[in-house]
Design an enzyme around this catalytic site. Structure first.
Site, PDB file in Angstrom:
ATOM      1  N   ASP A 160      -4.074  14.681  10.860  1.00 47.65           N
ATOM      2  CA  ASP A 160      -3.545  15.651  11.828  1.00 47.65           C
ATOM      3  C   ASP A 160      -4.625  16.170  12.773  1.00 47.65           C
ATOM      4  OD1 ASP A 160      -1.352  15.345  10.202  1.00 47.65           O
ATOM      5  OD2 ASP A 160      -1.073  17.485   9.801  1.00 47.65           O
ATOM      6  N   HIS A 178      -7.257  15.369   8.002  1.00 47.69           N
ATOM      7  CA  HIS A 178      -7.429  15.766   9.408  1.00 47.69           C
ATOM      8  C   HIS A 178      -8.508  14.935  10.087  1.00 47.69           C
ATOM      9  CE1 HIS A 178      -5.367  19.186   7.614  1.00 47.69           C
ATOM     10  NE2 HIS A 178      -4.933  19.473   8.829  1.00 47.69           N
TER      11      HIS A 178
HETATM   12 ZN   LIG Z   1      -2.444  20.664  12.157  1.00 51.25          ZN
END
Ligand SMILES: [Zn+2]
Length: 296
Positions: free
Chosen positions: A99, A243
């Site tokens: 992400d 991430h």
């Molecule tokens: Zn996020």
């Protein structure tokens, strides 16, 4: 949303056919003009000829509308929240998701690791990052990864429907402009389901995709802790949250090869989120067929 895209895909395909068709006609006419040497009367055709003679790399890409690449999921997952697929899972599969990117350095490093390991992943992109780093988004798609929408600003605050719409639609536009991708995958920032943004996504038939396995890499734990976090929660049909953007992701980059090696040793195959969701589709069907065979 998928229907709308299919419709828009149709609309986009028509101009492609018209443009390609006119190039074809152009080639026929060009041969005629050469043959008859009446250049002045065929200025338009000659200009088409000039375009055709250019090496393809210098052609104005905007003159030929690209066919959209559509990342979608089965209808049963559209407009609902999914964190993992429910057992029985046909194969021992798991989806790595990243992400908050695309981000310089970390996204590139993660893409390099995935390429070396021949693994396809899913990137939930922040619109603003796609706007600033379109080449990275393009690289993700070119290397076979799937993109999802993660809003423009990554806000947690409460949003009215107009703001929520902007957050999602502006990101969809940025993704499409950078990569030619239309995606119906959505992950709400912070996993927030009650601030209005997920409601807009649901109404527009996005699949709301959470996770079942939180690496907690945003806390920036040690590499060994990060690896353990993922392995502890790993299960067939699971989605791993990591991430590639939103801060220093050096630990994620360092942990990733170890996570992949350990999961491979446990017999996992790595799939994209749409591929993962396909696994659940087959399970009830198999069960139903088995019941039929058994005369149940
Ligand atoms: Zn996020």
């Amino acid at each position: 949303m998928a229907k709308r895209w299919l419709k828009s895909a149709g609309i986009i395909c028509i101009p492609v056919a018209v443009v390609l068709g006119s190039f074809g006609i152009g080639h026929v006419l060009m041969r005629d003009t050469d043959k008859h040497q009446i250049q002045s009367k065929y200025a338009a055709v000659l200009s088409a000829q000039a375009i055709a003679k250019k090496p393809s790399s210098t052609l104005d890409v905007k003159s030929v509308a690209p066919k959209p690449i559509i990342f979608s999921v089965l209808q049963k997952f559209q407009g609902i929240v999914t964190s993992q697929i429910q057992p029985p899972v046909k194969d021992k599969v798991i989806a790595l998701t990243f992400d908050d990117g695309p981000a310089p350095k970390y996204t590139q490093q993660i893409l390099e690791i995935l390429k070396q390991q021949n693994i396809k992943a899913t990137f939930f992109c922040v619109g603003e990052m796609v706007h600033y780093f379109p080449q990275l988004a393009k690289q993700e798609v070119a290397e076979g990864h799937v993109l999802g929408n993660h809003t423009w600003h990554h806000w947690l605050q409460k949003m009215n429907s107009e703001v929520a719409k902007n957050e999602i639609e502006s990101t969809a536009t940025a993704i499409f402009e950078a990569t030619g991708v239309k995606t119906s995958l959505f992950r709400p920032p912070y996993g927030a389901l009650n601030n209005g943004v997920a409601d807009y996504a649901k109404k527009n038939n996005y699949a709301i995709l959470m996770w079942s396995d939180d690496s907690e890499d945003y806390r920036r734990p040690s590499v060994s802790k990060l690896v353990n976090n993922v392995l502890r929660e790993a299960k067939p049909g699971g989605m791993v949250l990591m991430h590639d953007g939103g801060g220093n992701r050096a630990q994620t980059v360092a942990a990733l090869p170890k996570i992949i090696d350990a999961l491979k040793k446990r017999g996992y195959k790595f799939v994209t989120v749409p591929q993962l969701l396909m696994q659940q589709q087959t399970a009830p069907l198999t069960t139903a067929l088995d019941k039929l065979k058994k005369g149940a």
